[in-house]
Scaffold this motif. Structure first.
Motif, PDB file in Angstrom:
ATOM      1  N   GLN A 183      35.879  70.546 -25.400  1.00 12.60           N
ATOM      2  CA  GLN A 183      36.394  70.043 -26.675  1.00 12.60           C
ATOM      3  C   GLN A 183      35.696  70.729 -27.848  1.00 12.60           C
ATOM      4  O   GLN A 183      36.333  71.126 -28.822  1.00 12.60           O
ATOM      5  CB  GLN A 183      36.195  68.534 -26.753  1.00 12.60           C
ATOM      6  CG  GLN A 183      36.872  67.889 -27.960  1.00 12.60           C
ATOM      7  CD  GLN A 183      36.743  66.374 -27.948  1.00 12.60           C
ATOM      8  OE1 GLN A 183      35.970  65.825 -27.178  1.00 12.60           O
ATOM      9  NE2 GLN A 183      37.483  65.712 -28.799  1.00 12.60           N
ATOM     10  N   LEU A 184      34.377  70.889 -27.733  1.00  8.92           N
ATOM     11  CA  LEU A 184      33.615  71.538 -28.799  1.00  8.92           C
ATOM     12  C   LEU A 184      34.049  72.985 -28.971  1.00  8.92           C
ATOM     13  O   LEU A 184      34.258  73.457 -30.090  1.00  8.92           O
ATOM     14  CB  LEU A 184      32.123  71.458 -28.481  1.00  8.92           C
ATOM     15  CG  LEU A 184      31.173  72.182 -29.437  1.00  8.92           C
ATOM     16  CD1 LEU A 184      31.251  71.571 -30.830  1.00  8.92           C
ATOM     17  CD2 LEU A 184      29.744  72.143 -28.920  1.00  8.92           C
ATOM     18  N   GLY A 185      34.185  73.718 -27.846  1.00  9.13           N
ATOM     19  CA  GLY A 185      34.563  75.119 -27.941  1.00  9.13           C
ATOM     20  C   GLY A 185      35.915  75.318 -28.586  1.00  9.13           C
ATOM     21  O   GLY A 185      36.087  76.210 -29.433  1.00  9.13           O
ATOM     22  N   GLN A 186      36.886  74.500 -28.213  1.00  5.17           N
ATOM     23  CA  GLN A 186      38.215  74.627 -28.810  1.00  5.17           C
ATOM     24  C   GLN A 186      38.178  74.326 -30.302  1.00  5.17           C
ATOM     25  O   GLN A 186      38.809  75.011 -31.105  1.00  5.17           O
ATOM     26  CB  GLN A 186      39.183  73.682 -28.097  1.00  5.17           C
ATOM     27  CG  GLN A 186      39.448  74.057 -26.648  1.00  5.17           C
ATOM     28  CD  GLN A 186      40.267  73.003 -25.924  1.00  5.17           C
ATOM     29  OE1 GLN A 186      41.126  72.365 -26.524  1.00  5.17           O
ATOM     30  NE2 GLN A 186      40.003  72.813 -24.642  1.00  5.17           N
ATOM     31  N   ALA A 187      37.425  73.282 -30.671  1.00  6.61           N
ATOM     32  CA  ALA A 187      37.363  72.900 -32.082  1.00  6.61           C
ATOM     33  C   ALA A 187      36.656  73.964 -32.916  1.00  6.61           C
ATOM     34  O   ALA A 187      37.117  74.334 -33.998  1.00  6.61           O
ATOM     35  CB  ALA A 187      36.643  71.562 -32.222  1.00  6.61           C
ATOM     36  N   LEU A 188      35.534  74.473 -32.413  1.00  6.55           N
ATOM     37  CA  LEU A 188      34.791  75.473 -33.179  1.00  6.55           C
ATOM     38  C   LEU A 188      35.549  76.788 -33.262  1.00  6.55           C
ATOM     39  O   LEU A 188      35.468  77.496 -34.269  1.00  6.55           O
ATOM     40  CB  LEU A 188      33.413  75.693 -32.559  1.00  6.55           C
ATOM     41  CG  LEU A 188      32.457  74.499 -32.605  1.00  6.55           C
ATOM     42  CD1 LEU A 188      31.076  74.898 -32.095  1.00  6.55           C
ATOM     43  CD2 LEU A 188      32.356  73.908 -34.003  1.00  6.55           C
ATOM     44  N   GLY A 189      36.282  77.135 -32.202  1.00  5.85           N
ATOM     45  CA  GLY A 189      37.084  78.345 -32.261  1.00  5.85           C
ATOM     46  C   GLY A 189      38.121  78.283 -33.370  1.00  5.85           C
ATOM     47  O   GLY A 189      38.329  79.258 -34.109  1.00  5.85           O
ATOM     48  N   THR A 190      38.747  77.132 -33.519  1.00  6.56           N
ATOM     49  CA  THR A 190      39.722  76.949 -34.604  1.00  6.56           C
ATOM     50  C   THR A 190      39.037  76.929 -35.963  1.00  6.56           C
ATOM     51  O   THR A 190      39.472  77.598 -36.916  1.00  6.56           O
ATOM     52  CB  THR A 190      40.499  75.635 -34.399  1.00  6.56           C
ATOM     53  OG1 THR A 190      41.193  75.696 -33.156  1.00  6.56           O
ATOM     54  CG2 THR A 190      41.486  75.409 -35.532  1.00  6.56           C
ATOM     55  N   LEU A 191      37.952  76.183 -36.053  1.00  7.43           N
ATOM     56  CA  LEU A 191      37.266  76.025 -37.335  1.00  7.43           C
ATOM     57  C   LEU A 191      36.692  77.342 -37.829  1.00  7.43           C
ATOM     58  O   LEU A 191      36.684  77.603 -39.037  1.00  7.43           O
ATOM     59  CB  LEU A 191      36.155  74.984 -37.178  1.00  7.43           C
ATOM     60  CG  LEU A 191      35.381  74.576 -38.432  1.00  7.43           C
ATOM     61  CD1 LEU A 191      36.333  74.020 -39.483  1.00  7.43           C
ATOM     62  CD2 LEU A 191      34.322  73.547 -38.093  1.00  7.43           C
ATOM     63  N   SER A 192      36.223  78.191 -36.907  1.00  4.86           N
ATOM     64  CA  SER A 192      35.584  79.449 -37.302  1.00  4.86           C
ATOM     65  C   SER A 192      36.524  80.371 -38.077  1.00  4.86           C
ATOM     66  O   SER A 192      36.077  81.245 -38.823  1.00  4.86           O
ATOM     67  CB  SER A 192      35.064  80.184 -36.065  1.00  4.86           C
ATOM     68  OG  SER A 192      36.139  80.641 -35.258  1.00  4.86           O
ATOM     69  N   LYS A 193      37.831  80.183 -37.884  1.00  3.19           N
ATOM     70  CA  LYS A 193      38.810  81.028 -38.577  1.00  3.19           C
ATOM     71  C   LYS A 193      39.302  80.396 -39.873  1.00  3.19           C
ATOM     72  O   LYS A 193      40.106  81.013 -40.581  1.00  3.19           O
ATOM     73  CB  LYS A 193      39.987  81.310 -37.642  1.00  3.19           C
ATOM     74  CG  LYS A 193      39.615  82.162 -36.431  1.00  3.19           C
ATOM     75  CD  LYS A 193      40.775  82.353 -35.476  1.00  3.19           C
ATOM     76  CE  LYS A 193      41.053  81.113 -34.655  1.00  3.19           C
ATOM     77  NZ  LYS A 193      42.033  81.343 -33.559  1.00  3.19           N
ATOM     78  N   GLU A 194      38.818  79.175 -40.190  1.00  5.90           N
ATOM     79  CA  GLU A 194      39.348  78.467 -41.354  1.00  5.90           C
ATOM     80  C   GLU A 194      38.289  78.126 -42.405  1.00  5.90           C
ATOM     81  O   GLU A 194      38.635  77.925 -43.566  1.00  5.90           O
ATOM     82  CB  GLU A 194      40.050  77.184 -40.893  1.00  5.90           C
ATOM     83  CG  GLU A 194      41.274  77.479 -40.020  1.00  5.90           C
ATOM     84  CD  GLU A 194      41.914  76.222 -39.460  1.00  5.90           C
ATOM     85  OE1 GLU A 194      41.198  75.218 -39.285  1.00  5.90           O
ATOM     86  OE2 GLU A 194      43.124  76.248 -39.199  1.00  5.90           O
TER      87      GLU A 194
END
Length: 455
Positions: A183-194
């Motif tokens: 869950q953390l990896g998916q969320a941070l992957g999205t957040l890192s681009k925004e």
């Protein structure tokens, strides 16, 4: 918001404490453990653990990477990097432009706050750079919540049940760590681009003193705005620099933020009826499949109840973040308002981003359990603006000398009383708070002659 943190569920769910009806009740195969539809007892629990042990014994390798804590951060990093994909290098020209924007912003901020510059260097980050430079802080934020989630339901078991579980508990925690890491990896992957800067979420996520901006995300933001890109860059550089002034020169601030997250985690209580729910309806294959395990957690299989301790901790954290963001907006507006015509419009753009639950707020709510309240952000900015008009920037920023001096949540709702106290010279609380701070800094010894602490 659909994404809730590690199995949290909204506290206002009217059906939360009602028995849940299994839609497949009575159907063939709907009772995977063979318990039937009757009551739940310790004998049933023993059979559950036996079945789980058999499944785990054949599960083999439970996931990628080493796990030494409550979250599999190796897995989180792998998933985040995978979602980012190819990252093109940032041109040297862009890196230089960011350095120039931060340097200019620092010069303008010097005229509106007595807090000195807190940046020691500037950086232009790709999404991958953001992951690399912020993951250690995410560990500090997520570990307390994940640790409590992994242990709180176990502590709710009767002593006999814990004895039956034996080594199975460690394996369950490993599966939970994989689910949290996913869950953390998916969320941070999205957040890192925004995210736009290293402090876009209101916390000091990156290294101390590094003012970092995200060129790709800024370019995406600029596409929908009418302001020149150079002005947008300078505006965001000023916000980043203002955050660093607070985090660098208010030494207690970061620790207070982390303490509030830890207090939130400590306040968790679990509804032990989740154990009975496990006996009645769990799909056994979920316990050997990390993705299904994650789905169980997100559905609240071991659902923590909101407690007064959690509510108080969240209010402290929300209030402190609102005060930080409100102060940043106030000083940036004062520094740039006469120099960059689009400052007000850009501030409104970011305010709407918060009000609609932007990506940073959604991710923070998912990972830590906090959803920022835009009303508090607006009121915090209004309080700092009124306080500046009433007593000036120097006295305003003197409030940051000690956490006890800051406005409370009630002061954000009714700022007039706080401002009147400051105007009237009611400094009893301030003097005592500073004395306590000096005593703590001096190892607990009284030293009336000691000069004030330099913040």
């Amino acid at each position: 918001m659909s994404d809730l943190p590690f199995g949290f569920s909204p506290g206002d769910d009217p059906d939360r404490d009602k028995p849940k009806k299994d839609p497949n009740s009575g159907a063939p195969g709907s009772d995977p453990f063979g318990f039937g539809g009757g009551g739940f007892d310790m004998g049933d629990l023993g059979q559950i653990f036996s079945k789980l042990g058999e499944m785990f014994s054949g599960a083999g390798n439970l996931g990628s990477g080493k796990q030494t804590g409550p979250v599999n951060y190796d897995l989180a990093r792998q998933l985040a990097s995978s979602s980012i994909g190819f990252v093109k290098p940032i041109p040297e020209q862009t890196t230089s432009a960011i350095a120039d924007a931060v340097r200019l912003a620092e010069t303008w901020l010097d005229g509106v706050t007595p807090l000195p510059a807190g940046t020691t260097r500037t950086a232009a980050w790709t999404p991958s750079d953001w992951i690399d430079n912020t993951l250690d802080t995410w560990k500090r934020l997520c570990d307390p919540v994940a640790e409590q989630m992994s242990s709180v339901w176990t502590s709710a078991l009767p002593e006999e049940a814990r004895a039956m579980a034996g080594p199975l508990m460690a394996m369950m925690q490993q599966m939970g760590g994989m689910a949290f890491g996913s869950q953390l990896g998916q969320a941070l992957g999205t957040l890192s681009k925004e995210v736009l800067t290293s402090t876009d979420i209101g916390l000091p996520l990156g290294p101390k003193g590094v003012a970092a901006l995200m060129p790709d995300a800024i370019e995406t933001l600029a596409e929908g705005l009418e302001q020149p890109r150079s002005e947008i860059m300078t505006f965001l550089a000023a916000r980043e620099a203002a955050h660093h002034r607070l985090f660098s020169h208010v030494p207690w601030l970061s620790s207070q933020l982390m303490s509030a997250v830890e207090a939130f985690a400590r306040g968790m209580k679990v509804d032990s009826s989740g154990i009975e729910e496990l006996a009645r309806g769990i799909d056994p294959s979920a316990l050997t499949d990390p993705s299904k395990m994650e789905q169980l957690l997100s559905q609240g299989m071991f659902e923590p109840k909101a407690t007064p301790e959690q509510t108080a901790a969240l209010e402290r954290l929300e209030t402190l973040l609102a005060l930080i963001e409100g102060w940043v907006q106030t000083v940036v507006t004062a520094a740039l308002g006469d120099r960059i015509p689009g400052t007000s419009a850009l501030s409104e753009t970011l305010r709407r981003r918060r009000a609609t639950g932007g990506p940073a707020e959604q991710t923070f709510a998912t990972l830590v359990g906090l959803e920022l309240r835009p009303r508090k952000l607006r009121e915090a900015a209004a309080l700092w603006e009124k306080l500046t008009d009433a007593i000036g920037a120097d006295a305003r920023d003197g409030v940051w000398q000690h956490p006890d001096l800051l406005p409370s949540a009630g002061d954000l709702d009714e700022p007039a009383g706080f401002i009147d106290r400051m105007i009237g010279g009611d400094t009893d609380g301030m003097d005592q708070a500073i004395a306590d701070l000096e005593r703590d800094a001096n190892g607990g010894d009284e030293d009336p002659g000691r000069p004030p602490v330099d913040n």
